[in-house]
Design a protein around this motif. Structure first.
Motif, PDB file in Angstrom:
ATOM      1  N   ASN A  44       5.853  25.754  38.622  1.00 40.09           N
ATOM      2  CA  ASN A  44       6.381  24.925  39.646  1.00 40.09           C
ATOM      3  C   ASN A  44       7.701  25.512  40.220  1.00 40.09           C
ATOM      4  O   ASN A  44       8.048  25.341  41.195  1.00 40.09           O
ATOM      5  N   LEU A  45       8.557  25.846  39.087  1.00 41.06           N
ATOM      6  CA  LEU A  45       9.893  26.173  39.803  1.00 41.06           C
ATOM      7  C   LEU A  45       9.747  27.717  40.376  1.00 41.06           C
ATOM      8  O   LEU A  45      10.468  27.828  41.425  1.00 41.06           O
ATOM      9  N   GLY A  46       8.675  28.331  40.192  1.00 39.78           N
ATOM     10  CA  GLY A  46       8.564  29.876  40.757  1.00 39.78           C
ATOM     11  C   GLY A  46       8.090  29.541  42.142  1.00 39.78           C
ATOM     12  O   GLY A  46       8.382  30.082  43.074  1.00 39.78           O
ATOM     13  N   PHE A  47       7.203  28.474  42.414  1.00 36.70           N
ATOM     14  CA  PHE A  47       6.643  28.209  43.670  1.00 36.70           C
ATOM     15  C   PHE A  47       7.705  27.609  44.613  1.00 36.70           C
ATOM     16  O   PHE A  47       7.934  28.048  45.812  1.00 36.70           O
ATOM     17  N   PHE A  89      13.049  33.230  34.725  1.00 32.92           N
ATOM     18  CA  PHE A  89      13.900  31.964  34.301  1.00 32.92           C
ATOM     19  C   PHE A  89      14.193  31.844  32.978  1.00 32.92           C
ATOM     20  O   PHE A  89      13.352  32.254  31.999  1.00 32.92           O
ATOM     21  N   ASP A  90      15.342  31.528  32.421  1.00 34.60           N
ATOM     22  CA  ASP A  90      15.745  30.862  31.073  1.00 34.60           C
ATOM     23  C   ASP A  90      14.811  29.862  30.627  1.00 34.60           C
ATOM     24  O   ASP A  90      14.729  28.797  31.296  1.00 34.60           O
ATOM     25  N   ALA A  91      14.104  29.969  29.640  1.00 36.09           N
ATOM     26  CA  ALA A  91      13.035  28.880  29.200  1.00 36.09           C
ATOM     27  C   ALA A  91      13.608  27.526  28.781  1.00 36.09           C
ATOM     28  O   ALA A  91      12.930  26.659  28.868  1.00 36.09           O
ATOM     29  N   TYR A  92      15.145  27.717  28.341  1.00 29.96           N
ATOM     30  CA  TYR A  92      15.718  26.297  27.932  1.00 29.96           C
ATOM     31  C   TYR A  92      16.642  25.883  28.815  1.00 29.96           C
ATOM     32  O   TYR A  92      16.558  24.602  29.179  1.00 29.96           O
ATOM     33  N   SER A  93      17.365  26.799  29.717  1.00 36.32           N
ATOM     34  CA  SER A  93      18.016  25.974  30.612  1.00 36.32           C
ATOM     35  C   SER A  93      17.805  25.886  31.968  1.00 36.32           C
ATOM     36  O   SER A  93      18.018  25.235  32.940  1.00 36.32           O
ATOM     37  N   ARG A  94      16.425  26.593  32.269  1.00 32.73           N
ATOM     38  CA  ARG A  94      15.791  26.457  33.383  1.00 32.73           C
ATOM     39  C   ARG A  94      16.247  27.166  34.443  1.00 32.73           C
ATOM     40  O   ARG A  94      16.178  27.077  35.793  1.00 32.73           O
TER      41      ARG A  94
END
Length: 135
Positions: A44-47, A89-94
């Motif tokens: 979703n962040l990628g889209f 993307f950073d997996a924790y800070s997003r």
């Protein structure tokens, strides 16, 4: 004797006095590490990133690279360009760590009237199918 009894009682009483202290405060628990984002959240962040750049996006792949990085790959296109978009993307800070944007315009855009080279066609010049005797 009474005096000895009074002094003895005072000494015993002072030893029997209960001292009430507030319990020692427990240190606050350490802050919890944020939870790593899920596959769906990474996509979703990628889209959102892909669309914010003005592309039509089609998911190619999304996977976790190591423990801390999500890599999301898209086929990206516009009316006049196509290519790919890779996002880390950073997996924790997003937060967005890296962008690899390889969306380029089509080579032969026949609708463009300003470009005279495309209208000349192929076959001009040496070794491109144009024989000298055809002149």
């Amino acid at each position: 004797m009474r005096l000895a009894l009074v002094i003895g009682c005072l000494l015993l009483a002072s030893g029997c006095v209960l001292h009430t202290r507030s319990p020692s405060p427990h240190p606050p628990p350490p802050p919890q590490r944020p939870v790593a984002m899920t596959y769906r959240e990474a996509v979703n962040l990628g889209f959102n990133q892909c669309r914010s750049r003005g592309y039509e996006c089609r998911l190619k792949d999304a996977d976790r690279k190591g423990r801390d990085v999500w890599r999301v790959k898209f086929h990206a296109s516009t009316r006049r360009a196509k290519g790919h978009l890779h996002l880390d993307f950073d997996a924790y800070s997003r937060s967005l760590l890296r962008v690899d944007d390889k969306v380029k315009a089509h080579r032969h855009d026949w609708d463009d009237d300003d470009d005279d080279d495309d209208r000349r066609g192929r076959g001009r010049g040496k070794k491109k199918g144009h024989a000298r005797r055809d002149d």
